[in-house]
Write an enzyme that holds these catalytic residues in place. Structure first.
Site, PDB file in Angstrom:
ATOM      1  N   GLU A 175       4.393  16.079  49.533  1.00 28.74           N
ATOM      2  CA  GLU A 175       4.628  15.024  50.516  1.00 28.74           C
ATOM      3  C   GLU A 175       3.332  14.310  50.903  1.00 28.74           C
ATOM      4  O   GLU A 175       3.315  13.096  51.108  1.00 28.74           O
ATOM      5  CB  GLU A 175       5.279  15.608  51.774  1.00 28.74           C
ATOM      6  CG  GLU A 175       6.657  16.219  51.536  1.00 28.74           C
ATOM      7  CD  GLU A 175       6.591  17.707  51.244  1.00 28.74           C
ATOM      8  OE1 GLU A 175       7.499  18.423  51.679  1.00 28.74           O
ATOM      9  OE2 GLU A 175       5.627  18.154  50.575  1.00 28.74           O
ATOM     10  N   THR A 192       2.232  50.407  24.946  1.00 34.10           N
ATOM     11  CA  THR A 192       1.968  49.164  24.225  1.00 34.10           C
ATOM     12  C   THR A 192       0.476  48.901  24.123  1.00 34.10           C
ATOM     13  O   THR A 192      -0.017  48.411  23.102  1.00 34.10           O
ATOM     14  CB  THR A 192       2.676  47.989  24.924  1.00 34.10           C
ATOM     15  OG1 THR A 192       4.087  48.213  24.891  1.00 34.10           O
ATOM     16  CG2 THR A 192       2.360  46.670  24.246  1.00 34.10           C
ATOM     17  N   THR A 251      12.223  46.013  16.277  1.00 36.13           N
ATOM     18  CA  THR A 251      11.054  45.365  16.886  1.00 36.13           C
ATOM     19  C   THR A 251       9.733  45.796  16.269  1.00 36.13           C
ATOM     20  O   THR A 251       8.713  45.160  16.504  1.00 36.13           O
ATOM     21  CB  THR A 251      10.998  45.673  18.391  1.00 36.13           C
ATOM     22  OG1 THR A 251      10.903  47.094  18.577  1.00 36.13           O
ATOM     23  CG2 THR A 251      12.237  45.154  19.093  1.00 36.13           C
TER      24      THR A 251
END
Length: 371
Positions: A56, A199, A164
């Site tokens: 704004e 991972t 995967t």
């Protein structure tokens, strides 16, 4: 309020402006504003960065004296609270706008009294125009405000036979270069990227954003927080996520001392354990408390499956490559066995798109907040 075709067009324009802050406003929402007299736009702007002026303010600066008597189209309820910037509601009142049209209300502003002050100043208020689109753009922000946790996006890549990685853990690369570049854009819009210590051990990811030069971004992207779940603090000191080159948060079990100096370069938070792993709901609550809106999970099948089975995943970002990996390769998710087909998890398709040679599939679960 009945909205005209002009109202719809100008709110759509405000939403396009808001999208320009896709990579830069975290932890704030992406917001756009258009000031107009009828069809004539006299000022517009978007929120560019947390701590900077709101949409704004940019629009009012552009409009100058022509803001008086104008309609303000704002994609999110103007702020009424004093934060790092003054309330936008007061700026709209001071500028003399006649009407404010708002796409979506903001529960964060419940105590700000913005709408009450605007009405008290004689400004006409309309809400709900293109609300669904506005909420979609800021689904992470609404998740954090309304549920106290981030919007969780689970990024996965698999072969046509649902695998995967090979049995030995090798997974580079299932998908092509175009898909990997596409992932970077999803990382860039995220407040944080989460993985597990497994991972890290297998792939040693950096979990940073590497946007191509052609990527459309207004301003420098805010670096996502790197989040690692390492219950026993077993990551090696030379792990990329411990390099200190990006903000990093490691969750671990209580009562542990850091085994090496690598952990001195990151922030550590102890979380209670649950069923042999960290309490995932508490992890997400802590991330929400820290202002994380969108959380992208890039983890193995065990952690990914645990989040999904716990009902903590909101959407799946799934890349499917035209390759086959065989029966001994690793599965997409490790999930509990089902006794009946009626128990199967149902997903809703949001988008399917070709990305290079691969297919990108965006799917939603039923875990979203009530709209």
């Amino acid at each position: 309020m009945n909205f005209s075709a002009v109202d719809h067009a100008l709110m759509a324009r405000a939403l396009r402006l808001a999208e320009r802050g896709l990579f830069t406003t975290q932890p704030n929402p992406r917001v756009g504003c258009v000031l107009a007299h009828g069809e004539e736009v006299v000022g517009e702007g978007w929120h560019q960065r947390a701590g900077g002026p709101h949409a704004e303010v940019f629009a009012l600066r552009a409009a100058g004296a022509r803001a008086r008597g104008a309609t303000a189209y704002v994609t999110l309820e103007p702020c009424g609270l004093h934060g790092r910037t003054p309330p936008c509601a007061d700026a709209l009142i001071a500028a003399g706008v006649a009407r404010v049209v708002i796409a979506s209300e903001d529960a964060f502003q419940n105590e700000g009294g913005a709408l009450a002050r605007l009405r008290a100043a004689g400004i006409e208020i309309g809400t709900g125009l293109l609300r669904d689109a506005a909420r979609e753009l800021n689904r992470g922000f609404f998740s954090r405000v309304e549920r106290g946790r981030p919007w969780v996006r689970l990024k996965l890549a698999m072969s046509l036979d649902g695998r995967t990685a090979l049995a030995n853990g090798a997974s580079k690369w299932i998908t092509g270069e175009a898909a990997r570049e596409d992932v970077q854009r999803w990382r860039a819009r995220s407040s944080a990227i989460l993985t597990g210590s497994g991972t890290v051990a297998a792939d040693d990811p950096r979990l940073t954003v590497r946007l191509a030069a052609s990527a459309e971004a207004d301003g420098e992207a805010v670096a996502p927080l790197r989040v690692v779940l390492d219950r026993a603090l077993r990551m090696p000191a030379q792990s990329n996520v411990l390099d200190g080159n990006a903000p990093t948060l490691v969750f671990h079990a209580p009562g542990l001392q850091a085994p090496h100096a690598g952990f001195d370069r990151v922030e550590r938070v102890a979380v209670e354990s649950s069923a042999g792993g960290l309490d995932l709901a508490r992890v997400l609550a802590e991330l929400g408390r820290r202002g994380v809106n969108e959380l992208q999970v890039e983890a193995g099948p065990v952690l990914s499956g645990a989040l999904f089975a716990a009902g903590l995943v909101d959407e799946l970002l799934l890349y499917i490559a035209p390759v086959l990996l065989g029966n001994t390769a690793r599965p997409l998710l490790t999930l509990p066995s089902l006794a009946d087909m009626a128990e199967r998890w149902r997903l809703r398709t949001i988008e399917r798109r070709q990305v290079g040679d691969d297919l990108r599939w965006l799917l939603r679960t039923s875990n979203q907040p009530t709209e």
